[in-house]
Design a protein around this motif. Structure first.
Motif, PDB file in Angstrom:
ATOM      1  N   ALA A 316      51.027 -38.719  21.930  1.00 45.36           N
ATOM      2  CA  ALA A 316      50.291 -39.061  23.073  1.00 45.36           C
ATOM      3  C   ALA A 316      49.176 -39.122  23.117  1.00 45.36           C
ATOM      4  N   GLY A 317      48.470 -38.088  22.351  1.00 40.14           N
ATOM      5  CA  GLY A 317      46.871 -38.394  22.331  1.00 40.14           C
ATOM      6  C   GLY A 317      46.350 -39.498  21.245  1.00 40.14           C
ATOM      7  N   ASN A 318      47.168 -39.780  20.130  1.00 41.00           N
ATOM      8  CA  ASN A 318      46.855 -40.872  19.568  1.00 41.00           C
ATOM      9  C   ASN A 318      46.788 -42.278  20.206  1.00 41.00           C
ATOM     10  N   ALA A 319      47.915 -42.145  21.180  1.00 44.06           N
ATOM     11  CA  ALA A 319      48.129 -43.513  22.113  1.00 44.06           C
ATOM     12  C   ALA A 319      46.929 -43.511  23.011  1.00 44.06           C
ATOM     13  N   ALA A 320      46.629 -42.327  23.554  1.00 44.14           N
ATOM     14  CA  ALA A 320      45.313 -42.295  24.624  1.00 44.14           C
ATOM     15  C   ALA A 320      44.140 -42.603  23.997  1.00 44.14           C
ATOM     16  N   PHE A 321      44.331 -42.130  22.556  1.00 40.80           N
ATOM     17  CA  PHE A 321      42.718 -42.636  21.954  1.00 40.80           C
ATOM     18  C   PHE A 321      42.650 -44.072  21.848  1.00 40.80           C
TER      19      PHE A 321
END
Length: 368
Positions: A316-321
């Motif tokens: 989710a963090g990579n997608a949010a990035f």
């Protein structure tokens, strides 16, 4: 690890080529800089639209299959762009290009962070950023050989997209499945967990997109030849490539936050000196350092992401990035383009300077 990095690097070659290529074509057609910036913003808009779907798609379809499919679809989209030479037709096509490119970056960075040993995270992620940035540098550099007319530059981009899919296919048997431990976190939910990291990604994206899409316009306003401007863009991206490893080592020694503050200060210095140095030899080292530290904001954010999160939260963090990167790129280019229309070519360094100042203020406020 080598396969993951090679995949994104080849993909970066194609993307690094398309931004200056399409901007130069539109500039020749007499398109206003504001509209050129808006056109460039379509690719990061595709990043924004695709980001919320990536965690579920990567688990359902499989990371390797999704990456291969996106490589093929991106190549077909670039063929469609080459067939048309009209600014309004490029708007939806450039959006699709970003939509298909984004999953590859999210998947690859999740794979890489998952297998990277914590004590060497800074140097390995710095190496990753450096090699990917080298791919971006090859893109505009190829314009010096292929030119900006006709099919040759587009053939280079299409070939790079297809090569990316072939690399993933070759290493697919050894690739990891997407991590599934922990609670599922949405892209929106991650914003509450690490807002400052996402602001840094936003800033890095806006900085890079403005440079790639509008530096050619800035150079033309100062009477610089197209080939010299393309070479300066290559120098900017070359700084990304060379400086990420030392910045990664600095993050291991001094901490990612302190290294990020250093990057912001150098970004501001570049904004102040750009106009004075542009017509002298000093522009080359200035642009080189500028490129390295501006992309270093993303590298520092990526290091902190790996330090703080694991499992489904990491995806989710990579997608949010990717979402924040898309927002930064989409907002940066048209705002800077409009600033250039209203205040002249110096609207470019002014926009970049204000952006860097804002990030520095929030970062210092959080440290206190």
């Amino acid at each position: 690890m080598a396969g993951i990095i090679a995949t994104v690097t080849v993909f970066a070659v194609a993307q690094g080529l398309t931004y200056p290529l399409l901007s130069l074509i539109l500039e020749r057609q007499g398109i206003p800089s504001g509209l050129i910036g808006l056109s460039a913003a379509m690719t990061p808009l595709g990043f924004i639209i695709s980001a919320p779907f990536i965690p579920a798609l990567s688990r359902g379809v499989g990371g390797a299959r999704l990456a291969i499919l996106c490589s093929i679809l991106a190549a077909l989209t670039l063929v469609a762009i080459a067939w048309t030479q009209q600014v309004w037709a490029w708007m939806p096509l450039r959006l699709l290009l970003g939509f298909f490119a984004n999953p590859l970056y999210v998947i690859s960075e999740t794979w890489l962070i998952t297998i990277t040993p914590a004590p060497r995270r800074g140097r390995i992620l710095g190496l990753y950023s450096s090699i990917v940035s080298a791919g971006f540098a090859v893109g505009p550099l190829s314009l010096g050989f292929a030119g900006t007319d006709g099919w040759p530059p587009f053939i280079i981009g299409v070939s790079a997209f297809l090569a990316c899919g072939l690399i993933v296919l070759a290493v697919a048997p050894r690739l990891l499945e997407m991590p599934d431990e922990g609670e599922a976190t949405s892209v929106g939910g991650f914003f509450a967990l690490a807002p400052l990291l996402l602001l840094a990604v936003f800033t890095a994206a806006a900085f890079e997109q403005i440079q790639l899409s509008l530096f050619a316009v800035y150079g033309a306003a100062l009477g610089s030849a197209e080939r010299r401007t393309a070479s300066l863009i290559t120098c900017f991206v070359a700084g990304n490539a060379v400086l990420q490893i030392p910045l990664g080592r600095a993050a291991e020694r001094f901490g990612a936050t302190r290294t990020m503050i250093f990057c912001i200060l150098v970004c501001l210095t570049g904004c102040l000196l750009l106009a004075v140095a542009f017509s002298t030899w000093l522009i080359w080292p200035l642009v080189f350092a500028w490129g390295g530290v501006s992309f270093g904001l993303y590298t520092m954010s990526l290091i902190q992401l790996g330090e703080r999160f694991t499992g489904q939260t990491l995806i989710a963090g990579n997608a949010a990035f990717a979402f924040a990167w898309g927002i930064g790129g989409m907002a940066g280019s048209p705002v800077a383009g409009l600033a250039m229309q209203l205040s002249g070519h110096q609207g470019l360094p002014l926009s970049l300077g204000l952006l860097s100042c804002a990030l520095g203020v929030f970062l210092l406020a959080e440290k206190r």
